[in-house]
Design a protein around this motif. Structure first.
Motif, PDB file in Angstrom:
ATOM      1  N   ALA A  27      -6.205  -7.124   1.377  1.00 53.71           N
ATOM      2  CA  ALA A  27      -5.485  -7.275   0.107  1.00 53.71           C
ATOM      3  C   ALA A  27      -4.845  -5.954  -0.304  1.00 53.71           C
ATOM      4  CB  ALA A  27      -6.427  -7.771  -0.984  1.00 53.71           C
ATOM      5  N   LEU A  28      -5.537  -4.859  -0.067  1.00 45.97           N
ATOM      6  CA  LEU A  28      -4.986  -3.550  -0.403  1.00 45.97           C
ATOM      7  C   LEU A  28      -3.764  -3.244   0.457  1.00 45.97           C
ATOM      8  CD1 LEU A  28      -5.204  -1.035  -2.104  1.00 45.97           C
ATOM      9  CD2 LEU A  28      -6.866  -0.151  -0.483  1.00 45.97           C
ATOM     10  N   ARG A  29      -3.815  -3.546   1.747  1.00 46.94           N
ATOM     11  CA  ARG A  29      -2.658  -3.337   2.623  1.00 46.94           C
ATOM     12  C   ARG A  29      -1.463  -4.174   2.173  1.00 46.94           C
ATOM     13  NH1 ARG A  29      -6.487  -1.984   6.217  1.00 46.94           N
ATOM     14  NH2 ARG A  29      -7.134  -3.770   7.401  1.00 46.94           N
ATOM     15  N   GLY A  34      -0.877  -5.340  -0.843  1.00 49.42           N
ATOM     16  CA  GLY A  34      -0.393  -4.802  -2.111  1.00 49.42           C
ATOM     17  C   GLY A  34       0.427  -3.543  -1.943  1.00 49.42           C
ATOM     18  N   VAL A  35      -0.009  -2.657  -1.065  1.00 51.65           N
ATOM     19  CA  VAL A  35       0.730  -1.423  -0.819  1.00 51.65           C
ATOM     20  C   VAL A  35       2.081  -1.733  -0.175  1.00 51.65           C
ATOM     21  CG1 VAL A  35       0.745   0.720   0.530  1.00 51.65           C
ATOM     22  CG2 VAL A  35      -1.282   0.071  -0.779  1.00 51.65           C
ATOM     23  N   LEU A  65     -10.734  -4.895  -4.360  1.00 53.96           N
ATOM     24  CA  LEU A  65      -9.878  -5.460  -3.325  1.00 53.96           C
ATOM     25  C   LEU A  65     -10.456  -5.155  -1.949  1.00 53.96           C
ATOM     26  CD1 LEU A  65      -6.326  -4.440  -4.581  1.00 53.96           C
ATOM     27  CD2 LEU A  65      -7.477  -6.633  -4.851  1.00 53.96           C
ATOM     28  N   ASP A  66     -10.326  -6.114  -1.050  1.00 55.35           N
ATOM     29  CA  ASP A  66     -10.720  -5.827   0.330  1.00 55.35           C
ATOM     30  C   ASP A  66      -9.560  -5.118   1.027  1.00 55.35           C
ATOM     31  OD1 ASP A  66      -8.864  -7.754   1.285  1.00 55.35           O
ATOM     32  OD2 ASP A  66     -10.386  -9.328   1.284  1.00 55.35           O
ATOM     33  N   ALA A  67      -9.790  -4.632   2.227  1.00 60.22           N
ATOM     34  CA  ALA A  67      -8.791  -3.831   2.940  1.00 60.22           C
ATOM     35  C   ALA A  67      -7.495  -4.603   3.176  1.00 60.22           C
ATOM     36  CB  ALA A  67      -9.362  -3.333   4.264  1.00 60.22           C
ATOM     37  N   LEU A 114      -2.686   3.279  -9.337  1.00 65.11           N
ATOM     38  CA  LEU A 114      -2.797   1.974  -8.691  1.00 65.11           C
ATOM     39  C   LEU A 114      -4.217   1.456  -8.861  1.00 65.11           C
ATOM     40  CD1 LEU A 114      -1.601  -0.226  -6.825  1.00 65.11           C
ATOM     41  CD2 LEU A 114      -2.298   1.180  -4.885  1.00 65.11           C
ATOM     42  N   ILE A 170       0.530  -6.836  -8.877  1.00 65.05           N
ATOM     43  CA  ILE A 170      -0.037  -5.540  -8.535  1.00 65.05           C
ATOM     44  C   ILE A 170      -0.426  -4.809  -9.816  1.00 65.05           C
ATOM     45  CG2 ILE A 170       0.471  -3.278  -7.517  1.00 65.05           C
ATOM     46  CD1 ILE A 170       2.370  -4.755  -5.623  1.00 65.05           C
ATOM     47  N   TYR A 207      -7.124  -0.681  -7.686  1.00 63.92           N
ATOM     48  CA  TYR A 207      -7.499  -1.310  -6.423  1.00 63.92           C
ATOM     49  C   TYR A 207      -8.978  -1.677  -6.355  1.00 63.92           C
ATOM     50  CZ  TYR A 207      -8.954   3.455  -5.283  1.00 63.92           C
ATOM     51  OH  TYR A 207      -9.538   4.690  -5.311  1.00 63.92           O
TER      52      TYR A 207
END
Length: 69
Positions: free
Chosen positions: A53-55, A57-58, A49-51, A44, A21, A46
């Motif tokens: 991958a972002l979810r 990662g979060v 990143l697609d949605a 962060l 991350i 980001y």
């Protein structure tokens, strides 16, 4: 929710990087001669990143932050 103690910043950054991350501290942005906050602050990364991958990662970051409270 209370903030995360600034003394835990380095450990959180290291854990996030180990997990892949892009998390960066805001502490280097403060004036060296001025007061420092008692709580940690993060940026962060980001971009690109697609949605999904972002979810993911979060979710991983939430686990890391919970472990370092």
């Amino acid at each position: 929710m209370n903030g995360i103690d600034a003394g835990r910043e380095a450990a959180i950054i290291a854990a996030a990087r180990t997990a892949g991350i892009g998390l960066y501290p805001v502490s280097p942005l403060y004036d060296l001669g001025g007061p420092r906050p008692e709580t940690a602050g993060f940026i962060l990364g980001y971009a690109g990143l697609d949605a999904d991958a972002l979810r993911r990662g979060v979710a991983v970051l939430a686990t890391i932050l919970a472990e370092h409270r």
